[in-house]
Scaffold this motif. Structure first.
Motif, PDB file in Angstrom:
ATOM      1  N   ILE A 226       0.840  -1.208   0.000  1.00 17.82           N
ATOM      2  CA  ILE A 226       0.000   0.000   0.000  1.00 17.82           C
ATOM      3  C   ILE A 226       0.869   1.250   0.000  1.00 17.82           C
ATOM      4  O   ILE A 226       0.585   2.213  -0.714  1.00 17.82           O
ATOM      5  CB  ILE A 226      -0.959  -0.024   1.210  1.00 17.82           C
ATOM      6  CG1 ILE A 226      -2.035  -1.074   0.948  1.00 17.82           C
ATOM      7  CG2 ILE A 226      -1.591   1.331   1.444  1.00 17.82           C
ATOM      8  CD1 ILE A 226      -2.742  -1.547   2.172  1.00 17.82           C
ATOM      9  N   HIS A 230       0.552   4.098  -2.934  1.00 15.44           N
ATOM     10  CA  HIS A 230      -0.177   5.325  -2.629  1.00 15.44           C
ATOM     11  C   HIS A 230       0.715   6.344  -1.951  1.00 15.44           C
ATOM     12  O   HIS A 230       1.449   6.023  -1.023  1.00 15.44           O
ATOM     13  CB  HIS A 230      -1.353   4.966  -1.708  1.00 15.44           C
ATOM     14  CG  HIS A 230      -2.253   6.115  -1.433  1.00 15.44           C
ATOM     15  ND1 HIS A 230      -3.146   6.591  -2.348  1.00 15.44           N
ATOM     16  CD2 HIS A 230      -2.389   6.897  -0.318  1.00 15.44           C
ATOM     17  CE1 HIS A 230      -3.807   7.608  -1.814  1.00 15.44           C
ATOM     18  NE2 HIS A 230      -3.363   7.817  -0.596  1.00 15.44           N
ATOM     19  N   GLU A 231       0.614   7.573  -2.425  1.00 19.69           N
ATOM     20  CA  GLU A 231       1.306   8.663  -1.739  1.00 19.69           C
ATOM     21  C   GLU A 231       0.295   9.402  -0.895  1.00 19.69           C
ATOM     22  O   GLU A 231      -0.858   9.526  -1.269  1.00 19.69           O
ATOM     23  CB  GLU A 231       1.900   9.622  -2.764  1.00 19.69           C
ATOM     24  CG  GLU A 231       3.282   9.208  -3.245  1.00 19.69           C
ATOM     25  CD  GLU A 231       3.819  10.226  -4.228  1.00 19.69           C
ATOM     26  OE1 GLU A 231       4.298  11.275  -3.787  1.00 19.69           O
ATOM     27  OE2 GLU A 231       3.745   9.946  -5.433  1.00 19.69           O
ATOM     28  N   ILE A 234      -3.108   7.342   4.096  1.00 21.31           N
ATOM     29  CA  ILE A 234      -3.689   6.048   3.736  1.00 21.31           C
ATOM     30  C   ILE A 234      -5.077   5.940   4.361  1.00 21.31           C
ATOM     31  O   ILE A 234      -5.220   5.963   5.581  1.00 21.31           O
ATOM     32  CB  ILE A 234      -2.776   4.905   4.209  1.00 21.31           C
ATOM     33  CG1 ILE A 234      -1.479   4.955   3.402  1.00 21.31           C
ATOM     34  CG2 ILE A 234      -3.453   3.559   4.021  1.00 21.31           C
ATOM     35  CD1 ILE A 234      -0.426   4.019   3.890  1.00 21.31           C
ATOM     36  N   THR A 238      -8.187   3.553   0.097  1.00 24.23           N
ATOM     37  CA  THR A 238      -6.904   3.139  -0.474  1.00 24.23           C
ATOM     38  C   THR A 238      -6.685   1.653  -0.248  1.00 24.23           C
ATOM     39  O   THR A 238      -6.331   0.902  -1.163  1.00 24.23           O
ATOM     40  CB  THR A 238      -5.741   3.890   0.219  1.00 24.23           C
ATOM     41  OG1 THR A 238      -6.134   5.214   0.501  1.00 24.23           O
ATOM     42  CG2 THR A 238      -4.496   3.845  -0.592  1.00 24.23           C
ATOM     43  N   ASP A 241      -8.952  -0.529  -2.229  1.00 26.29           N
ATOM     44  CA  ASP A 241      -8.538  -0.572  -3.637  1.00 26.29           C
ATOM     45  C   ASP A 241      -7.391  -1.543  -3.846  1.00 26.29           C
ATOM     46  O   ASP A 241      -7.403  -2.355  -4.770  1.00 26.29           O
ATOM     47  CB  ASP A 241      -8.087   0.833  -4.079  1.00 26.29           C
ATOM     48  CG  ASP A 241      -9.279   1.669  -4.507  1.00 26.29           C
ATOM     49  OD1 ASP A 241     -10.382   1.083  -4.601  1.00 26.29           O
ATOM     50  OD2 ASP A 241      -9.115   2.881  -4.722  1.00 26.29           O
TER      51      ASP A 241
END
Ligand SMILES: [Zn+2]
Length: 533
Positions: A226, A230-231, A234, A238, A241
């Motif tokens: 994760i 993702h940036e 979180i 997120t 997904d």
């Protein structure tokens, strides 16, 4: 090349106090060292990611540490500790049982086992995935295991202890590692997030930990994934997904839509699952989990000790649980467990999933069988309040047998007076007596009535002779029912007078309820059909 270390390795416990969720085992191992009561071999069993190899390494470190702490922890600074941590120790040999499973590999161990440890302390063999060894390899190991040279220890780790030969098992001290509790996994993830300066929602970590199912390494690996994906902060979206799961909001929306009868929601959800490439089997699993939680809340409240809900989830689950009765939750759970095993084999899982969701949503419109039984009881009381049914005599058999309606004992009490007052066979049109149904506590077994119980036995209750010509033909509805499932059908509720309005009404009620019974027994009842008035 980047020197990035995955989280699972970077945050691997280096001392007993860091090992999560295995307190009893840790205490036993520490005491074994403290009191010098060491076995020749230890077997650590448990599902993946629960810390078997980690525990074996920490144990090895603590055994060989040159300056252990007073609590029996390895110092992690002496040369022995550092060598073991980096995998370069001459005295602690780690062997992967999956790739070194033959007899030759074990022979090598047998040949080196006689040499003393270079540190003067223990020579330790850690064999991971020990169940992968061949039978010959196990047998070659047997002798060494039984009487190893002094200061030699074997530490085995396995996910499948049932595949280890019993002769090996009996020579080991066995420890079963627990799945790591959800709370502990969440706390560890929080510590990692803080350490790595990662912003994360508690709900997101909760979902992540839940998916790891008690395995810390899985949780850490997913967290790694994760972070890479993702940036920024979180969130639960997120995580959903990345994991390919439907967010919980979908399930709460399903509950609400079911209550409101919006069946189109089923198609919407399934469309999302398939268009976003989510795992539909996992969705059914999370659906099952959802209804288990709702049932638990209904039974024990949202603070039940075995419910692991985040604070923000509690009110949402509580609200959803109010949309169902306890019976409905049980019925849905039963159905989902069955559906889970079947959906894998469906040729068109999409349609199967739509059907599953609609079936769940329609639970709100389905009649519980207890309700049906209650209605039948009410009707039986109404019938008991009428003149007794004429029955055939031995000399003059009736063309149609009289009904003998089975009534709960508690009901008979309520109706006995009505019966007594209506003994004369020729009576004015009786009043329909529908008394409130007593509690269903008297029903101890499966309350579902069988067709036989619903009807209609040949045994006469009264011996009043009946002129055969006095029987009017049964109503069309009754004939339909007779053809369908219940035979024989009871005669109408009167002997001589033609059916008056109240009696017709009563007959109608009886037929209606029998229809409900027929429909419910086929599992397709609609609530709106119940109340004809
Ligand atoms: Zn040390």
């Amino acid at each position: 090349m980047s020197n990035y270390q995955v989280l699972a390795r970077k945050y691997r416990p280096q001392a007993f106090r860091d090992v999560l969720g295995q307190e009893a085992i840790v205490t036993t191992l520490k005491n074994a060292i403290k009191f010098q009561r060491l076995a020749h071999a230890y077997l650590f069993c448990g599902s993946r990611g629960t810390g078997k190899t980690t525990l074996a390494r920490v144990f090895a470190k603590a055994l060989n540490c040159q300056a252990p702490t007073d609590e029996g922890e390895p110092c992690n600074t002496c040369s022995s500790c550092r060598e073991i941590a980096s995998g370069n120790s001459m005295d602690v040999l780690e062997i992967d049982g999956a790739s070194h499973r033959g007899i030759d590999d074990i022979r090598q161990i047998n040949e080196t086992v006689g040499y003393a440890a270079s540190s003067g302390k223990y020579k330790i063999y850690i064999i991971d995935e020990v169940h992968m060894l061949t039978k010959e390899a196990f047998n070659a190991l047997l002798k060494t295991l039984e009487e190893p040279p002094p200061k030699v220890l074997f530490l085995f780790a396995t996910t499948e202890p049932h595949k280890v030969l019993p002769t090996i098992l009996s020579r080991c001290q066995r420890f079963n590692l627990n799945r790591i509790p959800l709370e502990k996994i969440i706390n560890k993830l929080k510590r990692i997030a803080t350490d790595q300066n990662i912003d994360s929602d508690d709900d997101a970590l909760h979902l992540l930990a839940q998916r790891a199912d008690g395995g810390l390494r899985d949780a850490e690996s997913l967290f790694d994934q994760i972070i890479a994906f993702h940036e920024g902060r979180i969130t639960v979206t997120t995580v959903a997904d990345v994991l390919g799961v439907m967010p919980k909001e979908t399930l709460f929306a399903l509950d609400q839509a079911g209550k409101e009868g919006k069946l189109a929601m089923a198609f919407e959800i399934v469309h999302q699952i398939f268009s976003q490439g989510k795992d539909f089997i996992h969705f059914v699993e999370s659906l099952t989990d959802h209804f288990r939680t709702l049932l638990l809340i209904k039974l024990s409240g949202p603070n039940a000790p075995f419910l692991t809900l985040s604070e923000s989830d509690k009110p949402r689950y509580e609200a959803s649980s109010k949309l169902y009765t306890q019976e409905q939750c049980v019925t849905i759970l039963d159905f989902l467990i069955e559906a889970q095993s079947q959906i894998r084999f469906q040729s068109s899982p999409r349609i199967a999933l739509e059907a599953i969701l609609m079936r769940i949503m329609r639970t709100h419109q389905r009649l519980p069988i207890e309700f049906l039984v209650r209605r039948l009881n009410e009707l039986e009381q109404a019938i008991q309040g009428t003149p007794p049914q004429p029955a055939p005599t031995p000399h003059q058999p009736s063309p149609q047998p009289a009904p003998n309606i089975h009534v709960q004992p508690t009901l008979e009490k309520n109706t006995s007076q009505a019966q007594q007052s209506s003994i004369p066979s020729v009576a004015p049109a009786p009043k329909v007596i529908v008394t409130p149904t007593p509690a269903l506590g008297s029903i101890t077994e499966d309350p579902t009535p069988t067709p036989r119980e619903l009807g209609i036995r040949n045994k006469p209750k009264e011996s009043t002779p009946l002129p055969p010509q006095s029987q009017p033909p049964p109503s069309p509805t009754a004939q339909v029912l007779q053809n369908d499932m219940f035979a024989p059908i009871p005669p109408p509720l009167t002997t001589e007078t033609p059916p008056s309005a109240p009696r017709a009404n009563k007959q109608h009620r009886y037929d209606t309820i029998l229809q409900f019974a027929a429909i419910e027994l086929e599992g397709t009842i609609q609530k709106k059909q119940i109340n004809p008035r």
